[in-house]
Design a protein around this motif. Structure first.
Motif, PDB file in Angstrom:
ATOM      1  N   VAL A  34       0.934  -1.189   0.031  1.00 52.17           N
ATOM      2  CA  VAL A  34      -0.159   0.207  -0.514  1.00 52.17           C
ATOM      3  C   VAL A  34       0.817   1.362   0.302  1.00 52.17           C
ATOM      4  CG1 VAL A  34      -1.605   1.571   1.233  1.00 52.17           C
ATOM      5  CG2 VAL A  34      -2.023  -1.371   0.973  1.00 52.17           C
ATOM      6  N   ALA A  35       2.304   1.488   1.065  1.00 51.88           N
ATOM      7  CA  ALA A  35       2.779   2.823   0.520  1.00 51.88           C
ATOM      8  C   ALA A  35       3.661   2.607  -0.406  1.00 51.88           C
ATOM      9  CB  ALA A  35       3.954   2.090   2.239  1.00 51.88           C
ATOM     10  N   ARG A  36       4.363   1.780  -0.840  1.00 48.09           N
ATOM     11  CA  ARG A  36       5.022   1.515  -2.423  1.00 48.09           C
ATOM     12  C   ARG A  36       3.503   2.528  -2.993  1.00 48.09           C
ATOM     13  NH1 ARG A  36       8.104  -3.511  -2.086  1.00 48.09           N
ATOM     14  NH2 ARG A  36      10.098  -3.018  -1.186  1.00 48.09           N
ATOM     15  N   TYR A  37       2.138   1.705  -3.202  1.00 45.78           N
ATOM     16  CA  TYR A  37       1.505   2.391  -4.136  1.00 45.78           C
ATOM     17  C   TYR A  37       1.572   3.665  -4.006  1.00 45.78           C
ATOM     18  CZ  TYR A  37      -2.969   3.726  -5.714  1.00 45.78           C
ATOM     19  OH  TYR A  37      -4.309   4.706  -6.353  1.00 45.78           O
ATOM     20  N   ALA A  42       2.045   9.986  -5.622  1.00 51.09           N
ATOM     21  CA  ALA A  42       2.284  10.568  -4.875  1.00 51.09           C
ATOM     22  C   ALA A  42       1.556  11.946  -5.802  1.00 51.09           C
ATOM     23  CB  ALA A  42       3.394  10.412  -3.929  1.00 51.09           C
ATOM     24  N   PRO A  43       2.458  12.351  -7.024  1.00 47.66           N
ATOM     25  CA  PRO A  43       1.936  13.442  -7.439  1.00 47.66           C
ATOM     26  C   PRO A  43       0.774  14.028  -7.709  1.00 47.66           C
ATOM     27  CG  PRO A  43       4.126  12.995  -8.645  1.00 47.66           C
ATOM     28  CD  PRO A  43       3.810  11.329  -7.411  1.00 47.66           C
ATOM     29  N   GLY A  44      -0.175  12.721  -8.289  1.00 47.79           N
ATOM     30  CA  GLY A  44      -1.434  12.811  -8.241  1.00 47.79           C
ATOM     31  C   GLY A  44      -2.233  12.746  -6.985  1.00 47.79           C
ATOM     32  N   VAL A 106       2.519   9.281   1.948  1.00 43.39           N
ATOM     33  CA  VAL A 106       3.114   7.706   2.514  1.00 43.39           C
ATOM     34  C   VAL A 106       2.557   8.003   4.037  1.00 43.39           C
ATOM     35  CG1 VAL A 106       5.642   6.343   1.928  1.00 43.39           C
ATOM     36  CG2 VAL A 106       3.816   7.474   0.351  1.00 43.39           C
ATOM     37  N   TRP A 107       2.911   9.152   4.501  1.00 52.37           N
ATOM     38  CA  TRP A 107       3.272   9.128   6.626  1.00 52.37           C
ATOM     39  C   TRP A 107       1.645   8.274   6.769  1.00 52.37           C
ATOM     40  CZ3 TRP A 107       0.531  11.703  10.249  1.00 52.37           C
ATOM     41  CH2 TRP A 107       0.782  10.987  10.976  1.00 52.37           C
ATOM     42  N   ASP A 267      -6.509  -0.680  -9.886  1.00 55.97           N
ATOM     43  CA  ASP A 267      -6.132  -1.185  -8.168  1.00 55.97           C
ATOM     44  C   ASP A 267      -4.689  -0.938  -8.189  1.00 55.97           C
ATOM     45  OD1 ASP A 267      -4.161  -3.903 -10.132  1.00 55.97           O
ATOM     46  OD2 ASP A 267      -5.642  -4.681  -9.751  1.00 55.97           O
ATOM     47  N   ILE A 268      -4.229  -1.624  -7.219  1.00 53.09           N
ATOM     48  CA  ILE A 268      -2.461  -1.170  -6.283  1.00 53.09           C
ATOM     49  C   ILE A 268      -1.759  -1.767  -7.472  1.00 53.09           C
ATOM     50  CG2 ILE A 268      -3.699  -0.268  -4.347  1.00 53.09           C
ATOM     51  CD1 ILE A 268      -1.958  -2.945  -2.996  1.00 53.09           C
TER      52      ILE A 268
END
Length: 340
Positions: A34-37, A42-44, A106-107, A267-268
């Protein structure tokens, strides 16, 4: 659960404990997945959350464990994540996190956040929404394809009133359409504009669309949930992971994809590939800000010419001026027959 790992996200280091904890048992997706997804998109997702008070929907033990909404900023939140003070309909208030950096997303994932629920306001002005959000919610007997057909008619309505919407899947069966607006109107006025849109849609697709608040009156139609524009009601952000077995995500779409692409396509695992190829297909949203005046004029005409005023608020809200009865129609007290 494995040793903690550190992820580098846009110049910051985010520590992830228990990275091997399984969040989606059917596919074995872990907290690290999930964190890597979220790092990959992240920009989006930051574009969707930037400077917005954001409620976190947390699943610290995965989708089969207990979950909760976190409205107040979590204790121990880094000082580089700002907050905004927001007021709820009850009169209570809270400081909510307002992501301004990719690492904030991500945090939050480190603490089991799957879904981000941003307010339609920015922290510089928490009382005037800058988005009109329209939720197309399939009712029993309808499906995503029905929502897609309604979305295309909605696009035509918005265009006629000088607005443009950006569509996305809900991550379930529905569709959301977001319209960036000038932050000049109150929550009450924005909700009134959403009701006007819903009524216009009902006139055009009476057998397919409804804004009836009571489920018993909706039938097999797409419900335009106008109350999603009320203060403190939020919609899952673009790119949010939804708590369903295959880890679907709320996917921004181009209009030519609505009705062609389907929610199960995203999905992820598939969204990072799409994002790497296309980037954020809603990246230009912040370049626009439309006026609500045409829709508010439509609302005024509905009231003056057709007697169509306000509609019920959700049950937890205080009674609002001009609001009709919140009594379910089948339970409403029937007038006594007059004596002969």
């Amino acid at each position: 659960m494995g040793d903690a790992v550190e992820l580098e996200v846009a110049g910051r280091t985010v520590r992830l404990s228990s990275p091997d904890k399984v969040f989606f048992p059917e596919h074995g997706y872990t907290k690290l997945d999930v964190a890597r997804y979220y790092a990959a998109v992240a920009p989006g997702v930051l574009r969707a959350l930037r400077d917005r008070p954001t409620t976190l929907q947390r699943y610290p033990d995965g989708i089969e464990g207990e979950w909760f909404y976190q409205k107040r900023a979590p204790k121990g939140m880094p000082d580089w994540i700002p907050t905004a003070h927001i007021t709820f309909p009850s009169g209570r208030s809270a400081d909510e996190m307002c992501p301004t950096e990719e690492a904030a997303v991500v945090w939050a994932a480190q603490y089991g956040t799957l879904v981000f629920h941003p307010w339609p306001v920015r922290r510089t002005d928490v009382d005037h929404p800058d988005e009109l959000r329209i939720d197309l919610d399939p009712q029993p007997g309808t499906d995503y394809d029905d929502a897609a057909r309604a979305a295309h008619e909605l696009r035509a309505v918005l265009d006629e009133y000088g607005l443009r919407g950006w569509p996305k899947t809900s991550g379930g069966r529905g569709l959301h359409v977001f319209v960036p607006i000038e932050p000049r109107w109150t929550f009450t006025q924005v909700r009134r504009a959403a009701i006007a849109v819903g009524r216009e849609m009902e006139r055009r697709m009476p057998e397919k669309v409804t804004i009836k608040w009571w489920k018993e009156e909706r039938g097999e139609r797409i419900f335009i949930d106008y109350n999603q524009t009320a203060r403190d009601r939020t919609i899952a952000s673009a790119y949010s992971v939804r708590p369903r077995a295959h880890a679907p995500v709320s996917a921004p779409l181009r209009w030519d994809e609505v009705g062609v692409a389907h929610p199960e396509d995203f999905d992820i695992t598939t969204m990072p590939v799409r994002f790497a190829e296309l980037g954020d297909v809603h990246a230009d949203m912040d370049e626009h800000a439309f006026s609500l005046e045409p829709l508010l004029e439509l609302a005024r005409r509905d009231e003056q010419d057709h007697g169509l005023g306000d509609l019920p608020y959700p049950p937890e809200y205080p009674k609002m001026p001009g609001e009709p009865s919140r009594v379910q129609p089948s339970r409403a007290r029937k007038p006594k027959p007059s004596a002969s």
